[in-house]
Design an enzyme around this catalytic site. Structure first.
Site, PDB file in Angstrom:
ATOM      1  N   LYS A  79       0.877  -1.126   0.118  1.00 28.03           N
ATOM      2  CA  LYS A  79       0.009  -0.111   0.043  1.00 28.03           C
ATOM      3  C   LYS A  79       0.897   1.224   0.025  1.00 28.03           C
ATOM      4  O   LYS A  79       2.016   1.336   0.734  1.00 28.03           O
ATOM      5  CB  LYS A  79      -0.817  -0.032   1.138  1.00 28.03           C
ATOM      6  N   SER A 135       6.689   5.934  -0.953  1.00 22.97           N
ATOM      7  CA  SER A 135       8.093   5.228  -0.820  1.00 22.97           C
ATOM      8  C   SER A 135       8.731   4.832   0.245  1.00 22.97           C
ATOM      9  O   SER A 135       9.847   4.480   0.229  1.00 22.97           O
ATOM     10  CB  SER A 135       8.907   6.299  -1.538  1.00 22.97           C
ATOM     11  N   ARG A 136       7.732   4.295   1.284  1.00 28.12           N
ATOM     12  CA  ARG A 136       8.286   3.843   2.735  1.00 28.12           C
ATOM     13  C   ARG A 136       9.091   4.925   3.193  1.00 28.12           C
ATOM     14  O   ARG A 136       9.921   4.570   4.218  1.00 28.12           O
ATOM     15  CB  ARG A 136       8.991   2.437   2.459  1.00 28.12           C
ATOM     16  N   LEU A 137       9.188   5.990   2.652  1.00 25.43           N
ATOM     17  CA  LEU A 137      10.006   6.996   3.741  1.00 25.43           C
ATOM     18  C   LEU A 137       9.036   7.777   4.674  1.00 25.43           C
ATOM     19  O   LEU A 137       8.697   8.833   4.608  1.00 25.43           O
ATOM     20  CB  LEU A 137      10.474   8.186   2.740  1.00 25.43           C
TER      21      LEU A 137
END
Length: 212
Positions: free
Chosen positions: A9, A189-191
């Site tokens: 997600k 972006s998982r940041l």
């Protein structure tokens, strides 16, 4: 069939910056909790409680927060349950709130103590009658032979106490006194954004960003 490893997600709803967050973690928590309530997410008051037993094995369960202020986070339970026994032997715990729809997590760690008898009495007597009877009927975390044990116990205590069941001596509140807070906000972006609060030397809180 979709592989569980392929489930992903993109988190894009909000951000959490140092400038936009509160310097006091309790105020930040209060803001996020009310936003969760106002957004009508399911069970916004549900939190996971993690404790560690004498065997050094952690265990978790979901309970409902029933109060919070500058003294800490409060929930109520059976003191003879597994979590009650573990907290008696090791009075430290971790809490976690996960508001999936808002892509937010709050983690709180600290020392745990029992709330006062007066606080436990006041909350117990505010509960619905069935819940008050249930506190007597359920030997929480103990092995029972079947659901009939609970039904029989409930009927017995209902007949004994009628409309005025007293608070069981083994039932009451716990308060976690926060020593560490972490606020997690999902980002693309998982940041992700992670802000940690720990006590500073002036009696306030040190706010630091953690890498995701």
């Amino acid at each position: 069939m979709t592989s569980i490893a392929d489930l992903r997600k993109s988190y894009e709803r909000h951000e959490l910056s140092e400038d936009a967050s509160h310097a006091n973690p309790l105020k930040q928590f209060d803001q996020w909790l009310h936003e969760a309530i106002n957004s009508e997410v399911p069970e916004p008051n549900a939190m996971t409680v993690a404790t560690v037993g004498s065997d050094l094995r952690p265990s978790t369960r979901v309970v409902l927060i029933k109060g919070y202020d500058e003294r800490g986070i409060v929930w109520y339970t059976n003191y003879e349950s597994r979590k009650g026994r573990e907290l008696a032997g090791n009075p430290f715990a971790a809490l976690q709130f996960h508001w999936v729809e808002l892509e937010r997590v709050v983690r709180i760690e600290g020392r745990v103590e029992r709330v006062s008898e007066a606080e436990s009495d006041a909350y117990f007597h505010s509960r619905p009658l069935d819940s008050r009877i249930g506190a007597w009927a359920s030997p929480q975390s103990q092995v029972i032979t079947g659901r009939g044990v609970l039904v029989t116990n409930a009927a017995r205590y209902a007949a004994q106490f009628m409309l005025q069941p007293p608070r069981p001596p083994h039932w009451g509140g716990f308060r976690l006194i926060p020593e560490r807070w972490e606020f997690w906000q999902g980002r693309p972006s998982r940041l992700h954004d992670r802000l940690r609060y720990t006590p500073d030397t002036q009696g306030g809180w040190l706010r630091e960003r953690l890498a995701p």
